[in-house]
Design a protein around this motif. Structure first.
Motif, PDB file in Angstrom:
ATOM      1  N   ILE A 174      30.593   2.308  41.512  1.00 39.90           N
ATOM      2  CA  ILE A 174      29.465   1.762  40.184  1.00 39.90           C
ATOM      3  C   ILE A 174      30.613   1.024  39.659  1.00 39.90           C
ATOM      4  O   ILE A 174      31.617   1.031  39.168  1.00 39.90           O
ATOM      5  CB  ILE A 174      29.339   2.573  39.929  1.00 39.90           C
ATOM      6  CG1 ILE A 174      28.420   3.660  40.838  1.00 39.90           C
ATOM      7  CG2 ILE A 174      28.091   1.912  38.710  1.00 39.90           C
ATOM      8  CD1 ILE A 174      28.057   5.182  39.555  1.00 39.90           C
ATOM      9  N   GLN A 212      20.559   2.702  39.524  1.00 42.82           N
ATOM     10  CA  GLN A 212      20.279   3.082  41.200  1.00 42.82           C
ATOM     11  C   GLN A 212      21.029   4.612  41.264  1.00 42.82           C
ATOM     12  O   GLN A 212      19.975   5.550  42.564  1.00 42.82           O
ATOM     13  CB  GLN A 212      20.549   2.130  41.884  1.00 42.82           C
ATOM     14  CG  GLN A 212      19.520   0.891  41.459  1.00 42.82           C
ATOM     15  CD  GLN A 212      20.185  -0.459  42.210  1.00 42.82           C
ATOM     16  OE1 GLN A 212      21.745  -0.773  42.802  1.00 42.82           O
ATOM     17  NE2 GLN A 212      19.046  -1.309  42.592  1.00 42.82           N
ATOM     18  N   THR A 213      21.956   4.520  41.024  1.00 37.91           N
ATOM     19  CA  THR A 213      22.687   5.772  41.969  1.00 37.91           C
ATOM     20  C   THR A 213      22.401   7.295  41.497  1.00 37.91           C
ATOM     21  O   THR A 213      21.715   8.177  42.293  1.00 37.91           O
ATOM     22  CB  THR A 213      24.573   5.445  41.434  1.00 37.91           C
ATOM     23  OG1 THR A 213      24.754   4.082  42.043  1.00 37.91           O
ATOM     24  CG2 THR A 213      24.963   6.895  42.274  1.00 37.91           C
ATOM     25  N   SER A 237      20.426  -1.574  36.746  1.00 38.84           N
ATOM     26  CA  SER A 237      22.173  -0.906  36.986  1.00 38.84           C
ATOM     27  C   SER A 237      22.380  -0.555  38.435  1.00 38.84           C
ATOM     28  O   SER A 237      21.687   0.185  38.373  1.00 38.84           O
ATOM     29  CB  SER A 237      22.322  -0.464  36.044  1.00 38.84           C
ATOM     30  OG  SER A 237      22.764   0.313  35.569  1.00 38.84           O
ATOM     31  N   HIS A 238      23.740  -1.015  38.635  1.00 38.42           N
ATOM     32  CA  HIS A 238      24.072  -0.224  39.724  1.00 38.42           C
ATOM     33  C   HIS A 238      24.335   1.106  39.179  1.00 38.42           C
ATOM     34  O   HIS A 238      23.981   2.213  40.647  1.00 38.42           O
ATOM     35  CB  HIS A 238      25.141  -0.588  40.416  1.00 38.42           C
ATOM     36  CG  HIS A 238      25.965   0.251  41.636  1.00 38.42           C
ATOM     37  ND1 HIS A 238      26.441  -0.350  42.256  1.00 38.42           N
ATOM     38  CD2 HIS A 238      25.204   0.430  42.608  1.00 38.42           C
ATOM     39  CE1 HIS A 238      26.990   0.182  43.700  1.00 38.42           C
ATOM     40  NE2 HIS A 238      26.158   1.031  43.908  1.00 38.42           N
TER      41      HIS A 238
END
Length: 209
Positions: free
Chosen positions: A32, A6-7, A2-3
């Motif tokens: 996000i 990743q973040t 998921s974003h």
């Protein structure tokens, strides 16, 4: 992936690089979108003044998520306190050995080498603890998407704690290494005061408004 994950991993890598003194470019901070379609503007999170009250007062955090974040806070505080104590005891032992050997040139040089190794050890412990905190934070965020903003805020705050601990520790070592022969005369009181102050500061970090 998921974003959000990743973040979080980008933030983890950035802060660990900064911790070790390597050049690091801040990851791109955008929006996000969580699985419940809530937008989190991470640029806003990272630029505003954040405190524990920001995390505690987040309106979108469910009671279940709040309990898990509290457990994460407790774990993070324990890791910081254990790291601080670990370094304190280790330096006391080395200072005692130096004192017992009479602060000879050879003993002084050996002590300096140990202190430089302590610098690397402290960075390693901080990086290791940051990994533990981020791993747990990601798991909580994946289970509770609405709490992701509070979780990003918390990890930024607690990562700042470990970076500040590292800065203070390095300042302490620089002082010690610059005047070992005179420092050793008051070493044990100085160690007690320095690490006691850091311990008090860690406790305050988790309750400050």
């Amino acid at each position: 992936m998921s974003h959000f994950v990743q973040t979080m991993n980008s933030l983890r890598a950035y802060h660990k690089a900064r911790l070790t003194g390597r050049a690091a470019i801040a990851p791109h901070m955008g929006v996000i979108q969580t699985s419940n379609d809530t937008d989190i503007n991470t640029a806003t999170i990272l630029s505003r003044g954040i405190t524990m009250s920001t995390v505690n007062g987040a309106s979108d955090v469910s009671p279940e998520a709040a309990l898990e974040i509290e457990a994460l806070k407790a774990m993070s505080q324990k890791l910081a306190e254990e790291q601080n104590k670990n370094m304190e005891v280790s330096i006391i032992n080395d200072a005692q050995a130096l004192s017992n050997e009479g602060v000879t040139p050879g003993a002084t040089e050996a002590f300096k080498q140990k202190m430089n190794l302590k610098r690397e050890r402290e960075k390693h412990l901080s990086a290791q603890n940051i990994d533990k905190i981020f791993d747990s934070a990601i798991e909580i965020g994946e289970r509770h998407p609405a709490a992701q903003e509070a979780i990003v805020t918390f990890t930024e705050l607690v990562t700042g704690l470990f970076r500040e601990m590292s800065r203070v520790f390095n300042e302490f070592l620089a002082k010690v290494l610059s005047k070992v022969i005179t420092w050793v005369k008051t070493a044990f009181q100085d160690i007690k005061n320095t690490f006691g102050n850091i311990g008090d500061w860690i406790q305050g970090w988790f309750v400050r408004a």
